[in-house]
Design a protein around this motif. Structure first.
Motif, PDB file in Angstrom:
ATOM      1  N   LYS A  56      25.958  -9.465 -28.933  1.00  0.00           N
ATOM      2  CA  LYS A  56      26.150  -9.702 -27.499  1.00  0.00           C
ATOM      3  C   LYS A  56      24.978  -9.167 -26.687  1.00  0.00           C
ATOM      4  O   LYS A  56      24.546  -9.786 -25.723  1.00  0.00           O
ATOM      5  N   GLU A  57      24.477  -7.999 -27.081  1.00  0.00           N
ATOM      6  CA  GLU A  57      23.373  -7.382 -26.346  1.00  0.00           C
ATOM      7  C   GLU A  57      22.069  -8.169 -26.487  1.00  0.00           C
ATOM      8  O   GLU A  57      21.379  -8.424 -25.507  1.00  0.00           O
ATOM      9  N   TRP A  58      21.739  -8.587 -27.705  1.00  0.00           N
ATOM     10  CA  TRP A  58      20.443  -9.226 -27.959  1.00  0.00           C
ATOM     11  C   TRP A  58      20.492 -10.741 -27.914  1.00  0.00           C
ATOM     12  O   TRP A  58      19.461 -11.384 -27.777  1.00  0.00           O
ATOM     13  N   GLN A  59      21.661 -11.337 -28.083  1.00  0.00           N
ATOM     14  CA  GLN A  59      21.877 -12.779 -28.007  1.00  0.00           C
ATOM     15  C   GLN A  59      20.892 -13.598 -28.852  1.00  0.00           C
ATOM     16  O   GLN A  59      20.218 -14.507 -28.348  1.00  0.00           O
ATOM     17  N   PRO A  60      20.824 -13.313 -30.143  1.00  0.00           N
ATOM     18  CA  PRO A  60      19.940 -14.114 -30.999  1.00  0.00           C
ATOM     19  C   PRO A  60      20.522 -15.505 -31.205  1.00  0.00           C
ATOM     20  O   PRO A  60      21.740 -15.697 -31.117  1.00  0.00           O
ATOM     21  N   ASN A  61      19.638 -16.469 -31.458  1.00  0.00           N
ATOM     22  CA  ASN A  61      20.164 -17.781 -31.808  1.00  0.00           C
ATOM     23  C   ASN A  61      19.823 -18.167 -33.249  1.00  0.00           C
ATOM     24  O   ASN A  61      20.047 -19.290 -33.655  1.00  0.00           O
ATOM     25  N   LEU A  62      19.320 -17.182 -34.014  1.00  0.00           N
ATOM     26  CA  LEU A  62      19.155 -17.348 -35.459  1.00  0.00           C
ATOM     27  C   LEU A  62      19.211 -15.962 -36.092  1.00  0.00           C
ATOM     28  O   LEU A  62      18.571 -15.034 -35.601  1.00  0.00           O
ATOM     29  N   LEU A  63      19.979 -15.860 -37.176  1.00  0.00           N
ATOM     30  CA  LEU A  63      20.093 -14.609 -37.916  1.00  0.00           C
ATOM     31  C   LEU A  63      19.408 -14.781 -39.265  1.00  0.00           C
ATOM     32  O   LEU A  63      19.659 -15.758 -39.979  1.00  0.00           O
ATOM     33  N   LEU A  64      18.531 -13.843 -39.594  1.00  0.00           N
ATOM     34  CA  LEU A  64      17.864 -13.832 -40.889  1.00  0.00           C
ATOM     35  C   LEU A  64      18.502 -12.746 -41.739  1.00  0.00           C
ATOM     36  O   LEU A  64      18.649 -11.608 -41.293  1.00  0.00           O
ATOM     37  N   ILE A  65      18.880 -13.098 -42.956  1.00  0.00           N
ATOM     38  CA  ILE A  65      19.538 -12.153 -43.847  1.00  0.00           C
ATOM     39  C   ILE A  65      18.680 -11.968 -45.083  1.00  0.00           C
ATOM     40  O   ILE A  65      18.405 -12.935 -45.805  1.00  0.00           O
ATOM     41  N   GLY A  66      18.257 -10.732 -45.319  1.00  0.00           N
ATOM     42  CA  GLY A  66      17.467 -10.445 -46.514  1.00  0.00           C
ATOM     43  C   GLY A  66      18.323 -10.554 -47.761  1.00  0.00           C
ATOM     44  O   GLY A  66      19.389  -9.950 -47.848  1.00  0.00           O
ATOM     45  N   ILE A  67      17.851 -11.348 -48.696  1.00  0.00           N
ATOM     46  CA  ILE A  67      18.547 -11.517 -49.970  1.00  0.00           C
ATOM     47  C   ILE A  67      17.746 -10.766 -51.030  1.00  0.00           C
ATOM     48  O   ILE A  67      16.615 -11.148 -51.353  1.00  0.00           O
ATOM     49  N   PRO A  68      18.311  -9.667 -51.551  1.00  0.00           N
ATOM     50  CA  PRO A  68      17.589  -8.880 -52.545  1.00  0.00           C
ATOM     51  C   PRO A  68      17.502  -9.614 -53.885  1.00  0.00           C
ATOM     52  O   PRO A  68      18.508 -10.101 -54.402  1.00  0.00           O
ATOM     53  N   ASN A  81      26.621  -9.638 -52.944  1.00  0.00           N
ATOM     54  CA  ASN A  81      27.134  -8.944 -51.762  1.00  0.00           C
ATOM     55  C   ASN A  81      26.369  -9.365 -50.508  1.00  0.00           C
ATOM     56  O   ASN A  81      26.962  -9.524 -49.438  1.00  0.00           O
ATOM     57  N   ALA A  82      25.061  -9.508 -50.624  1.00  0.00           N
ATOM     58  CA  ALA A  82      24.239  -9.923 -49.481  1.00  0.00           C
ATOM     59  C   ALA A  82      24.611 -11.342 -49.046  1.00  0.00           C
ATOM     60  O   ALA A  82      24.688 -11.635 -47.851  1.00  0.00           O
ATOM     61  N   ARG A  83      24.853 -12.213 -50.002  1.00  0.00           N
ATOM     62  CA  ARG A  83      25.255 -13.589 -49.665  1.00  0.00           C
ATOM     63  C   ARG A  83      26.634 -13.596 -48.979  1.00  0.00           C
ATOM     64  O   ARG A  83      26.858 -14.360 -48.046  1.00  0.00           O
TER      65      ARG A  83
END
Length: 147
Positions: A56-68, A81-83
């Motif tokens: 809510k604070e940063w309002q991103p419109n794309l999230l990047l998730i690091g996959i180890p 777990n990351a997925r």
């Protein structure tokens, strides 16, 4: 024919971990990135209220998730777990998510912190959020490089 996908205005990157999840934000237009405080996790499960507050604070419109992944690209025990975390983020908040290969970001973050101030700095700083920021910087660089 026009592309109906909205331009990415703000990104939020997550460096997944079972105890802590590093967080960073960035903007493609300026190419700037910023580490945020990591989110405490229990067995990879964050406090979802904290995640919601950040979104809510940063309002991103794309999230990047690091996959180890292992150096050879094979999956590790924590990869699933990351997925799951990535799928839950998308399911809970409806934002687009994109997996990002984060094979070397944690190692690079540790090295940068150690180079900056030795073991004490490494121990006291958030490797997780620096890793998220490095992952985000890498993604921004790849997007701006000509194909």
């Amino acid at each position: 024919m026009t592309d109906s996908k909205p331009a990415v205005q703000r990104l939020m990157a997550f460096d997944f971990g079972l105890k802590r999840i590093g967080v960073a934000v960035g903007q493609p237009i300026t190419g700037t990135t910023q580490m945020l405080a990591p989110i405490a996790a229990r067995d990879g499960q964050p406090d979802w209220a904290v995640v919601e507050k950040l979104l809510k604070e940063w309002q991103p419109n794309l999230l990047l998730i690091g996959i180890p992944l292992a150096i050879d690209g094979s999956e590790l025990s924590v990869t699933a777990n990351a997925r799951k975390f990535m799928n839950r983020l998308h399911g809970r908040f409806g934002l687009p998510v994109q997996p990002v290969d984060e094979r070397v970001t944690s190692k690079e973050a540790r090295q940068q912190l150690f180079d900056y101030g030795g073991y004490k700095t490494l121990k006291n700083q958030s490797v997780d959020s620096l890793a998220a920021e490095l992952m985000l910087q890498q993604w921004l660089h790849e997007q701006s490089s000509p194909s």
